[in-house]
Write an enzyme that holds these catalytic residues in place. Structure first.
Site, PDB file in Angstrom:
ATOM      1  N   GLU A 126      31.554  32.988  37.706  1.00 13.16           N
ATOM      2  CA  GLU A 126      30.921  33.403  38.949  1.00 13.16           C
ATOM      3  C   GLU A 126      29.693  34.274  38.666  1.00 13.16           C
ATOM      4  O   GLU A 126      29.570  34.864  37.582  1.00 13.16           O
ATOM      5  CB  GLU A 126      31.932  34.227  39.777  1.00 13.16           C
ATOM      6  N   ASP A 163      38.448  24.627  33.519  1.00 11.71           N
ATOM      7  CA  ASP A 163      39.102  25.730  34.231  1.00 11.71           C
ATOM      8  C   ASP A 163      40.420  25.310  34.862  1.00 11.71           C
ATOM      9  O   ASP A 163      40.749  24.122  34.917  1.00 11.71           O
ATOM     10  CB  ASP A 163      38.147  26.326  35.287  1.00 11.71           C
ATOM     11  N   ASN A 197      27.113  28.770  44.656  1.00  9.42           N
ATOM     12  CA  ASN A 197      26.540  30.048  44.216  1.00  9.42           C
ATOM     13  C   ASN A 197      26.047  29.972  42.765  1.00  9.42           C
ATOM     14  O   ASN A 197      25.722  30.976  42.160  1.00  9.42           O
ATOM     15  CB  ASN A 197      27.559  31.186  44.370  1.00  9.42           C
ATOM     16  N   HIS A 236      27.864  28.774  40.195  1.00  5.18           N
ATOM     17  CA  HIS A 236      28.886  28.920  39.155  1.00  5.18           C
ATOM     18  C   HIS A 236      29.069  27.615  38.381  1.00  5.18           C
ATOM     19  O   HIS A 236      28.852  26.527  38.895  1.00  5.18           O
ATOM     20  CB  HIS A 236      30.204  29.475  39.699  1.00  5.18           C
TER      21      HIS A 236
END
Ligand code: GLP
Length: 243
Positions: A143, A67, A136, A138
């Site tokens: 996400e 990313d 979370n 990810h």
């Protein structure tokens, strides 16, 4: 899935680096999928040490990162290109032309995503993908969502991700709100996946991701469907699972 329990962050990093170096030794012209964040820093440091000792040769390796923040130039010290240069690329003999990340400054978002997918495809896919996990769940910047996003895409970062990443910026307003990320399908097509997790604050998400239901609301849970995943975690991160 193979799970290796490490004593602490350093031990996790050494174990992970051993797996990455085995990949490079077995296939010198391999494609490595690389990650950023605090989890892989120790792994990169260990790989650099072995390179300096003459035990590792990156000259034929190609890398593709997961990313990149949208809107940051390569020279920005918070860009993932900058991170990779700092911790790995500038310290080993990898061919810079063979290191790839999405271009955060691309003018055409859609074209950049298509280009990145085509690039990975043209390389024959990823031999070993290194992954950290966000609080979370990810992976990359995939996400939690209603569905798994398959291809490279540009994503609006969740508030919790912005909060978690603000420690690297001088103020929260400087944290980019969007990022490019490899999609779940691309990650899942990697031949081997190495997940590294450290610290008690990751213990709950490790339990959910690897032992809970497979759901896009916990993106890392999809890794349960991959048949060659290695999880290397320290005792604190693995403290909520029975192994
Ligand atoms: C970032 C990255 C992820 C990384 C995650 C966890 O958001 N995009 O690839 O896995 O953070 O980071 P850390 O290792 O610092 O906990």
């Amino acid at each position: 899935m193979k799970i290796y329990k490490a004593k602490d962050y350093n031990d996790m990093s050494r174990k992970a680096a051993n797996i990455v170096s085995a990949q490079i030794i077995m296939k010198p012209n391999c494609v490595l999928g690389l990650a950023t964040g605090s989890s892989p820093i120790g792994t990169y440091e260990q790989l650099v040490q072995w390179y300096e000792k003459g035990d590792l040769d990156f000259s034929e390796v190609t890398s593709v990162n997961l990313d990149e923040y949208k809107g940051l130039t390569e020279e920005n010290d918070q860009s993932y290109r900058y991170f990779m240069e700092k911790y790995l690329f500038s310290k080993v003999n990898i061919n810079k032309d063979q290191t790839f990340l999405p271009n955060g400054m691309a003018e055409d978002e859609q074209k950049e995503c298509e280009k990145y997918d085509a690039l990975i495809h043209s390389l024959g896919g990823i031999d070993l993908q290194l992954l950290g996990i966000g609080h979370n769940g990810h992976i990359g910047f995939n996400e939690p969502d209603q569905a798994f996003e398959k291809q490279t895409h540009c994503v609006a970062l969740q508030e919790s991700t912005i909060q978690a990443n603000k420690r690297f910026f001088s103020s929260i307003d400087e944290v980019p709100k969007y990022a490019y990320t490899m999609g779940i399908k691309t990650i899942m097509q990697s031949k081997k996946i190495l997940v590294i997790v450290s610290g008690e604050e990751k213990a709950e998400i490790v339990k959910k991701a690897f032992f809970g239901p497979v759901t896009p609301s916990v993106p890392a849970s999809i890794l349960q469907m991959h048949n060659d995943v290695i999880l290397v975690g320290d005792e604190a991160a693995l403290s909520k699972i029975d192994i």
